[in-house]
Write a protein that holds these residues in place. Structure first.
Motif, PDB file in Angstrom:
ATOM      1  N   ALA A 191       8.897  -3.104   1.967  1.00 19.24           N
ATOM      2  CA  ALA A 191       7.311  -3.512   2.802  1.00 19.24           C
ATOM      3  C   ALA A 191       7.112  -4.696   2.975  1.00 19.24           C
ATOM      4  O   ALA A 191       6.146  -4.837   3.706  1.00 19.24           O
ATOM      5  N   GLY A 192       8.166  -5.790   3.669  1.00 21.61           N
ATOM      6  CA  GLY A 192       7.951  -7.375   4.189  1.00 21.61           C
ATOM      7  C   GLY A 192       7.845  -8.028   2.668  1.00 21.61           C
ATOM      8  O   GLY A 192       7.748  -9.319   2.690  1.00 21.61           O
ATOM      9  N   PHE A 193       8.405  -7.190   1.292  1.00 20.94           N
ATOM     10  CA  PHE A 193       8.111  -8.887   0.012  1.00 20.94           C
ATOM     11  C   PHE A 193       9.556  -9.126   0.059  1.00 20.94           C
ATOM     12  O   PHE A 193      10.751  -8.667   0.863  1.00 20.94           O
ATOM     13  N   TYR A 245       1.272  -4.693  -0.010  1.00 18.58           N
ATOM     14  CA  TYR A 245       1.401  -6.131   0.695  1.00 18.58           C
ATOM     15  C   TYR A 245      -0.002  -6.172   1.573  1.00 18.58           C
ATOM     16  O   TYR A 245       0.243  -7.712   2.249  1.00 18.58           O
ATOM     17  N   SER A 246      -0.009  -5.420   2.495  1.00 19.29           N
ATOM     18  CA  SER A 246      -1.390  -5.937   3.665  1.00 19.29           C
ATOM     19  C   SER A 246      -2.269  -6.407   2.813  1.00 19.29           C
ATOM     20  O   SER A 246      -3.165  -7.173   3.383  1.00 19.29           O
ATOM     21  N   PHE A 292       7.325 -11.986  -3.580  1.00 23.22           N
ATOM     22  CA  PHE A 292       6.143 -13.218  -3.091  1.00 23.22           C
ATOM     23  C   PHE A 292       5.606 -12.125  -1.490  1.00 23.22           C
ATOM     24  O   PHE A 292       6.321 -11.443  -0.581  1.00 23.22           O
ATOM     25  N   THR A 293       4.530 -13.073  -0.699  1.00 27.02           N
ATOM     26  CA  THR A 293       4.602 -12.085   0.613  1.00 27.02           C
ATOM     27  C   THR A 293       4.273 -13.549   0.938  1.00 27.02           C
ATOM     28  O   THR A 293       3.431 -14.508   0.825  1.00 27.02           O
ATOM     29  N   GLY A 338      -5.707  -8.969   3.092  1.00 27.30           N
ATOM     30  CA  GLY A 338      -5.769 -10.031   2.617  1.00 27.30           C
ATOM     31  C   GLY A 338      -7.026 -10.711   1.796  1.00 27.30           C
ATOM     32  O   GLY A 338      -7.357 -10.663   1.243  1.00 27.30           O
ATOM     33  N   THR A 339      -6.982  -9.056   0.718  1.00 27.17           N
ATOM     34  CA  THR A 339      -8.053  -8.868  -0.228  1.00 27.17           C
ATOM     35  C   THR A 339      -7.795  -9.976  -0.969  1.00 27.17           C
ATOM     36  O   THR A 339      -8.718 -10.887  -1.907  1.00 27.17           O
TER      37      THR A 339
END
Length: 228
Positions: free
Chosen positions: A181-183, A150-151, A205-206, A114-115
């Protein structure tokens, strides 16, 4: 493909291709600077950031910091990652505002979850489709990159990559690993009917159900390619 011999990624690994001489070109060639700035502007537009708000952004394949200059102009803070020490040296000489990090995107992004509020990347992603070492597996390196990216992004934000795909198989490989990877998201093609102005942007998009933006100049033939 006849033009493939002229593609930089076919001449050697990125840290070898972007040597001191090539790095200097990027900071002194006005045409390159203009193109880089235009593509950065479009990438930031596709990020759809909150208006009038300074964001913390990641620039992957930041090179000599030309795209970072645009981020600074827009009032954002940024971190740039690049594999070429020569390119980063030029960025340091130019005293860019962002923080710089030497790293191979195929080995993943070393940031806390979440950086960042968003990520841009100009002309870098296609390099991951090449196996420059025997140990390199393009699908694995792409997945490692996308999963760690993603992370490191806040939920609900975007990552936008301007890239020069070699063929449709390469586009498929890149987008499939990003989705794994989740996107969510897909490819936005600007000026699809022009051989010179045509540009590919992978808009990811995340989380959430983002609507894929329309490509510029695509009103007559809607050629934005969504990945379900």
């Amino acid at each position: 493909m006849a033009s493939s011999c002229r593609r930089p990624e076919h001449t050697g690994p990125p840290d070898v291709f972007y040597n001191e001489e090539e790095a200097k070109k990027y900071s002194q060639n006005s045409r390159m600077i203009e193109i880089q700035t235009q593509m950065s502007e479009r990438a930031v537009e596709l990020l759809n950031l909150p208006e009038g708000q300074a964001c913390y952004l990641l620039d992957v394949g930041c090179g000599s910091g030309l795209s970072g200059d645009y981020l600074t102009e827009e009032g954002h803070h940024w971190v740039g990652v690049d594999i070429s020490t020569a390119m980063l040296d030029v960025a340091l000489d130019r005293e860019v505002e962002g923080d710089l990090l030497l790293g191979d995107m195929g080995q993943g992004m070393p940031f806390r979850p979440g950086t960042f509020d968003g990520c841009i990347s100009i002309s870098a992603l296609q390099w991951l489709c090449n196996a420059d070492k025997r140990s390199h597996s393009p699908p694995k390196r792409l997945y490692t990159f996308f999963s760690t990216l993603y992370s490191s992004l806040a939920r609900g934000c975007r990552a936008v990559f301007q890239l020069y795909p070699e063929n449709s198989e390469q586009l498929e490989l890149i987008t499939s690993q990003a989705m794994r990877a989740g996107f969510t998201g897909g490819m936005v093609v600007d000026y699809p009917n022009s051989s010179k102005a045509k540009k590919f942007f992978l808009c990811l998009f995340t989380g959430g159900t983002g609507v894929l933006p329309k490509g510029l100049g695509s009103e007559t033939s809607d050629r934005t390619v969504a990945n379900q």
